[in-house]
Each structure stands twice: as C-alpha cells, then as structure tokens.
Write an enzyme that holds these catalytic residues in place. Structure first.
Site, PDB file in Angstrom:
ATOM      1  N   ASP A  11      67.415  86.302  47.765  1.00  0.00           N
ATOM      2  CA  ASP A  11      68.052  85.017  47.441  1.00  0.00           C
ATOM      3  C   ASP A  11      66.982  83.936  47.588  1.00  0.00           C
ATOM      4  O   ASP A  11      65.912  84.185  48.145  1.00  0.00           O
ATOM      5  CB  ASP A  11      69.223  84.750  48.404  1.00  0.00           C
ATOM      6  CG  ASP A  11      69.862  83.388  48.171  1.00  0.00           C
ATOM      7  OD1 ASP A  11      70.189  83.070  47.011  1.00  0.00           O
ATOM      8  OD2 ASP A  11      70.022  82.619  49.141  1.00  0.00           O
ATOM      9  N   SER A  12      67.322  82.728  47.149  1.00  0.00           N
ATOM     10  CA  SER A  12      66.385  81.609  47.312  1.00  0.00           C
ATOM     11  C   SER A  12      66.191  81.269  48.787  1.00  0.00           C
ATOM     12  O   SER A  12      65.262  80.537  49.129  1.00  0.00           O
ATOM     13  CB  SER A  12      66.926  80.379  46.592  1.00  0.00           C
ATOM     14  OG  SER A  12      68.148  79.979  47.185  1.00  0.00           O
ATOM     15  N   TYR A  43      66.742  76.934  44.288  1.00  0.00           N
ATOM     16  CA  TYR A  43      66.484  77.332  42.905  1.00  0.00           C
ATOM     17  C   TYR A  43      67.281  76.450  41.928  1.00  0.00           C
ATOM     18  O   TYR A  43      66.903  76.295  40.786  1.00  0.00           O
ATOM     19  CB  TYR A  43      66.950  78.782  42.672  1.00  0.00           C
ATOM     20  CG  TYR A  43      66.072  79.886  43.210  1.00  0.00           C
ATOM     21  CD1 TYR A  43      64.838  79.641  43.808  1.00  0.00           C
ATOM     22  CD2 TYR A  43      66.502  81.217  43.102  1.00  0.00           C
ATOM     23  CE1 TYR A  43      64.060  80.689  44.293  1.00  0.00           C
ATOM     24  CE2 TYR A  43      65.726  82.270  43.576  1.00  0.00           C
ATOM     25  CZ  TYR A  43      64.509  82.010  44.173  1.00  0.00           C
ATOM     26  OH  TYR A  43      63.751  83.046  44.638  1.00  0.00           O
ATOM     27  N   GLY A  44      68.414  75.920  42.426  1.00  0.00           N
ATOM     28  CA  GLY A  44      69.428  75.338  41.545  1.00  0.00           C
ATOM     29  C   GLY A  44      68.978  74.200  40.655  1.00  0.00           C
ATOM     30  O   GLY A  44      69.590  73.961  39.624  1.00  0.00           O
ATOM     31  N   CYS A  74      72.113  85.993  44.553  1.00  0.00           N
ATOM     32  CA  CYS A  74      71.977  84.577  44.219  1.00  0.00           C
ATOM     33  C   CYS A  74      72.577  84.377  42.835  1.00  0.00           C
ATOM     34  O   CYS A  74      72.124  85.010  41.871  1.00  0.00           O
ATOM     35  CB  CYS A  74      70.491  84.213  44.224  1.00  0.00           C
ATOM     36  SG  CYS A  74      70.150  82.526  43.683  1.00  0.00           S
ATOM     37  N   ASN A  75      73.572  83.525  42.737  1.00  0.00           N
ATOM     38  CA  ASN A  75      74.202  83.275  41.437  1.00  0.00           C
ATOM     39  C   ASN A  75      73.233  82.604  40.473  1.00  0.00           C
ATOM     40  O   ASN A  75      73.225  82.889  39.280  1.00  0.00           O
ATOM     41  CB  ASN A  75      75.427  82.386  41.611  1.00  0.00           C
ATOM     42  CG  ASN A  75      76.540  83.092  42.332  1.00  0.00           C
ATOM     43  OD1 ASN A  75      77.430  83.665  41.725  1.00  0.00           O
ATOM     44  ND2 ASN A  75      76.495  83.087  43.653  1.00  0.00           N
ATOM     45  N   THR A  76      72.399  81.712  40.997  1.00  0.00           N
ATOM     46  CA  THR A  76      71.473  80.972  40.141  1.00  0.00           C
ATOM     47  C   THR A  76      70.432  81.919  39.549  1.00  0.00           C
ATOM     48  O   THR A  76      70.147  81.873  38.345  1.00  0.00           O
ATOM     49  CB  THR A  76      70.788  79.857  40.962  1.00  0.00           C
ATOM     50  OG1 THR A  76      71.803  79.115  41.630  1.00  0.00           O
ATOM     51  CG2 THR A  76      69.991  78.939  40.070  1.00  0.00           C
ATOM     52  N   GLU A 152      70.371  75.496  54.414  1.00  0.00           N
ATOM     53  CA  GLU A 152      69.007  75.887  54.803  1.00  0.00           C
ATOM     54  C   GLU A 152      68.561  75.153  56.068  1.00  0.00           C
ATOM     55  O   GLU A 152      67.754  75.670  56.843  1.00  0.00           O
ATOM     56  CB  GLU A 152      68.015  75.623  53.662  1.00  0.00           C
ATOM     57  CG  GLU A 152      68.145  76.580  52.479  1.00  0.00           C
ATOM     58  CD  GLU A 152      67.724  78.007  52.793  1.00  0.00           C
ATOM     59  OE1 GLU A 152      66.696  78.208  53.462  1.00  0.00           O
ATOM     60  OE2 GLU A 152      68.454  78.938  52.376  1.00  0.00           O
ATOM     61  N   CYS A 184      78.099  80.144  44.723  1.00  0.00           N
ATOM     62  CA  CYS A 184      76.721  80.119  45.238  1.00  0.00           C
ATOM     63  C   CYS A 184      76.778  80.843  46.577  1.00  0.00           C
ATOM     64  O   CYS A 184      77.680  80.578  47.388  1.00  0.00           O
ATOM     65  CB  CYS A 184      76.255  78.680  45.423  1.00  0.00           C
ATOM     66  SG  CYS A 184      74.726  78.533  46.392  1.00  0.00           S
ATOM     67  N   THR A 185      75.833  81.751  46.799  1.00  0.00           N
ATOM     68  CA  THR A 185      75.932  82.603  47.988  1.00  0.00           C
ATOM     69  C   THR A 185      75.649  81.852  49.290  1.00  0.00           C
ATOM     70  O   THR A 185      75.915  82.377  50.370  1.00  0.00           O
ATOM     71  CB  THR A 185      74.991  83.819  47.868  1.00  0.00           C
ATOM     72  OG1 THR A 185      73.652  83.353  47.657  1.00  0.00           O
ATOM     73  CG2 THR A 185      75.411  84.716  46.714  1.00  0.00           C
ATOM     74  N   HIS A 186      75.124  80.637  49.190  1.00  0.00           N
ATOM     75  CA  HIS A 186      74.972  79.831  50.413  1.00  0.00           C
ATOM     76  C   HIS A 186      76.336  79.337  50.920  1.00  0.00           C
ATOM     77  O   HIS A 186      76.516  79.129  52.119  1.00  0.00           O
ATOM     78  CB  HIS A 186      74.096  78.596  50.158  1.00  0.00           C
ATOM     79  CG  HIS A 186      72.624  78.876  50.196  1.00  0.00           C
ATOM     80  ND1 HIS A 186      71.973  79.560  49.194  1.00  0.00           N
ATOM     81  CD2 HIS A 186      71.672  78.563  51.124  1.00  0.00           C
ATOM     82  CE1 HIS A 186      70.682  79.645  49.492  1.00  0.00           C
ATOM     83  NE2 HIS A 186      70.481  79.047  50.662  1.00  0.00           N
TER      84      HIS A 186
HETATM   85  N1  DGL Z   1      72.263  81.146  46.916  1.00  0.00           N
HETATM   86  C1  DGL Z   1      71.875  80.601  45.634  1.00  0.00           C
HETATM   87  C2  DGL Z   1      73.003  80.811  44.630  1.00  0.00           C
HETATM   88  O1  DGL Z   1      73.823  81.689  44.833  1.00  0.00           O
HETATM   89  C3  DGL Z   1      71.421  79.200  45.826  1.00  0.00           C
HETATM   90  C4  DGL Z   1      70.646  78.672  44.714  1.00  0.00           C
HETATM   91  C5  DGL Z   1      69.686  77.594  45.083  1.00  0.00           C
HETATM   92  O2  DGL Z   1      68.726  77.877  45.788  1.00  0.00           O
HETATM   93  O3  DGL Z   1      69.874  76.468  44.598  1.00  0.00           O
HETATM   94  O4  DGL Z   1      73.086  80.160  43.620  1.00  0.00           O
END
Ligand code: DGL
Length: 275
Positions: A11-12, A43-44, A74-76, A152, A184-186
C-alpha cells in the site's frame, strides 16, 4: 512456485494493514510480506503514471523476495496499476474493489456514500464498477483529501481528524446516505470514529474481508495454499522513515514488529518514471 512462499502485500503506507489483518485472520498459516510505501504517500493526488511506477517497483521487489501472489492493498494503486500488473506478471494479482455492491444490497434509503481518494473516484475501474450496479441506488462519491495523511500521522481520533471527517460526512448524511463505503484502505483504521460521527443508523462497509477470501480462493485454485502444519509470520518494509513508521505499524498491528528499510530512492523503474 511452492506453497510455502510468502504472500506479498503493499500500500502507499499503513492503510493496507487493514487488509493484511483480514488476510492474517483468513490465512493463519501463510507468511505475509508487507511493503508500506510511506516515503511516497499519499498516492491519491499523484499522476497515474507515478502510481503505476511505484506499483511495478514494489511488485518486482516482492517477487524478488519470493512472493507467490501479490495483493494490491490500495484502491488507488488498483485503479492505476492492477491491469498492468496482471498483464506483466504470471502470478495471481489480487486487488481492491470498494464494497459498493454489498452497500447497494444493504441500503434502505437508496443512498450510498463512497469515501475514497480523488484518483480512485476518477478511475476507469470505479466507473466500470458503477456501470455494473443497480441504477435505482444513488451513489454519492466523496473525495477525502488529507485523510490518508491524518492516518499516516497516527491521528485516528484527534480533533484535526474529527474536523476533517465531519466535513466529508455531513453532506452525505444530509442527502440521506444510510450506508458508507470505505473505498480507501486507510479509512478502516478510522471505522470507530466514522461510526461515532455518522451515528447508529448508518452502516460502514469496507472490503478487507472479501479481499482476504479472494486471496484464499486464488491460492486454492493455483494449489498454493500453505500447509496447515505451520504458523505464518510477517515481515514489514517501509520506504519512509523507519523510526516514525515502526511505532505506528506496531500500534495498528497490535504487536511489536521489526521494520526493514525499503529504499528504491533514485532507482528508475521500467517505465522510466523517476520519483
Ligand atoms: N490506502 C490507499 C487507498 O486505498 C491510499 C491512497 C493514498 O495514498 O492516497 O486508496
């Protein structure tokens, strides 16, 4: 390829730990290797080519570590890179899909809010997902800039995170949303706070458990499930500051961990995109 090889997950940042937790619950005998790309989070708001570049770099690292499958937690990164990863690497690549379908089945008000990054909501993958659902449900996409950074930073229920989240939730609730999808997994790290702010009549859904079941299915089909005579272990890497990230991962993973540096610094990836 043999069943004792690890499952690679990335993930990011620390968001994918919400998926890793579900994979661990579903698959206790597997070794899990996790890369938190904190040095490049979020990443978003990055260009698609930059996200794809990170996904390729990390996937190659995980393959070098012997990964038998890679989970894009990570969805992004799923929207930006899952198709490329699947076309390039001959292993099962499991990726995210926001829990929009279960939300459509669950909603009584017919209004569903989807919280995600800008890139996820703008992705072709998300457009394709919406194209497959029941049109009588209203889907309200809600970009949440800044929320990944709150997670984060380790602020899961402090005032700045509450204020930011309230600003994202109020318009959805005012328009009648009774089901919220965490795309988003966060965000599952914030589920208790989101439930508190949204109130008891609103359901909060994420897709971590569904992804873990999908990992099990893909490994079973490939004959790659780890034997039940072993206890799975974890290894963690970060591209961010290990001192800062160690405590946060240990807190979210609820046990002490050893964090190893993941440094691709100036390395260029196969797309030639230098980060
Ligand atoms: N956990 C990432 C997701 O699921 C976060 C993306 C990001 O870093 O912006 O989209």
């Amino acid at each position: 390829m043999n069943p004792r090889q690890p499952i690679g997950v990335f993930d990011s940042g620390v968001g994918g730990l919400s998926v890793l937790r579900e994979i661990r619950r579903e698959l206790p005998h597997e070794d899990l290797f996790y890369v938190a790309d904190c040095g490049h989070a979020p990443y978003g708001d990055k260009p698609l080519a930059a996200i794809e570049s990170r996904a390729v770099t990390i996937t190659e690292f995980l393959l070098d570590q012997g990964a038998k499958t890679v989970v894009v937690a990570c969805n992004t990164a799923t929207g930006a890179a899952a198709k490329v990863l699947r076309s390039r690497y001959p292993i099962p690549i499991v990726a995210m899909e926001p829990a929009v379908k279960p939300a459509v089945e669950r909603t009584r008000s017919g209004v569903v809010g989807v919280l995600a990054t800008r890139q996820t909501l703008a992705s072709q993958t998300f457009a394709e997902l919406l194209g497959r659902i029941d049109l009588s449900t209203r889907i309200l996409p809600q970009p949440c800039p800044g929320l990944v950074e709150r997670v984060e930073s380790g602020d899961l229920d402090g005032e700045p995170t509450r204020t930011l989240l309230t600003g994202f939730l109020l318009p959805l609730l005012a328009r009648g949303a009774d089901t919220l999808v965490l795309g988003c997994t966060h965000y599952p790290h914030l589920t208790p706070l989101i439930e508190e702010l949204a109130g008891p009549d609103v359901a909060v859904l994420d897709s971590g458990a569904a992804v873990a079941r999908q990992v099990r299915r893909r490994l079973t089909e490939a004959g790659l499930l780890a034997p039940a005579d072993r206890i799975g272990r974890e290894r963690f890497w970060t591209s961010g500051d290990p001192m800062a990230t160690q405590g946060l991962i240990a807190r979210l993973w609820r046990t002490d961990i050893v964090l190893e540096p993941f440094d691709t610094g100036a390395r260029k990836n196969v797309m030639g995109y230098s980060l």
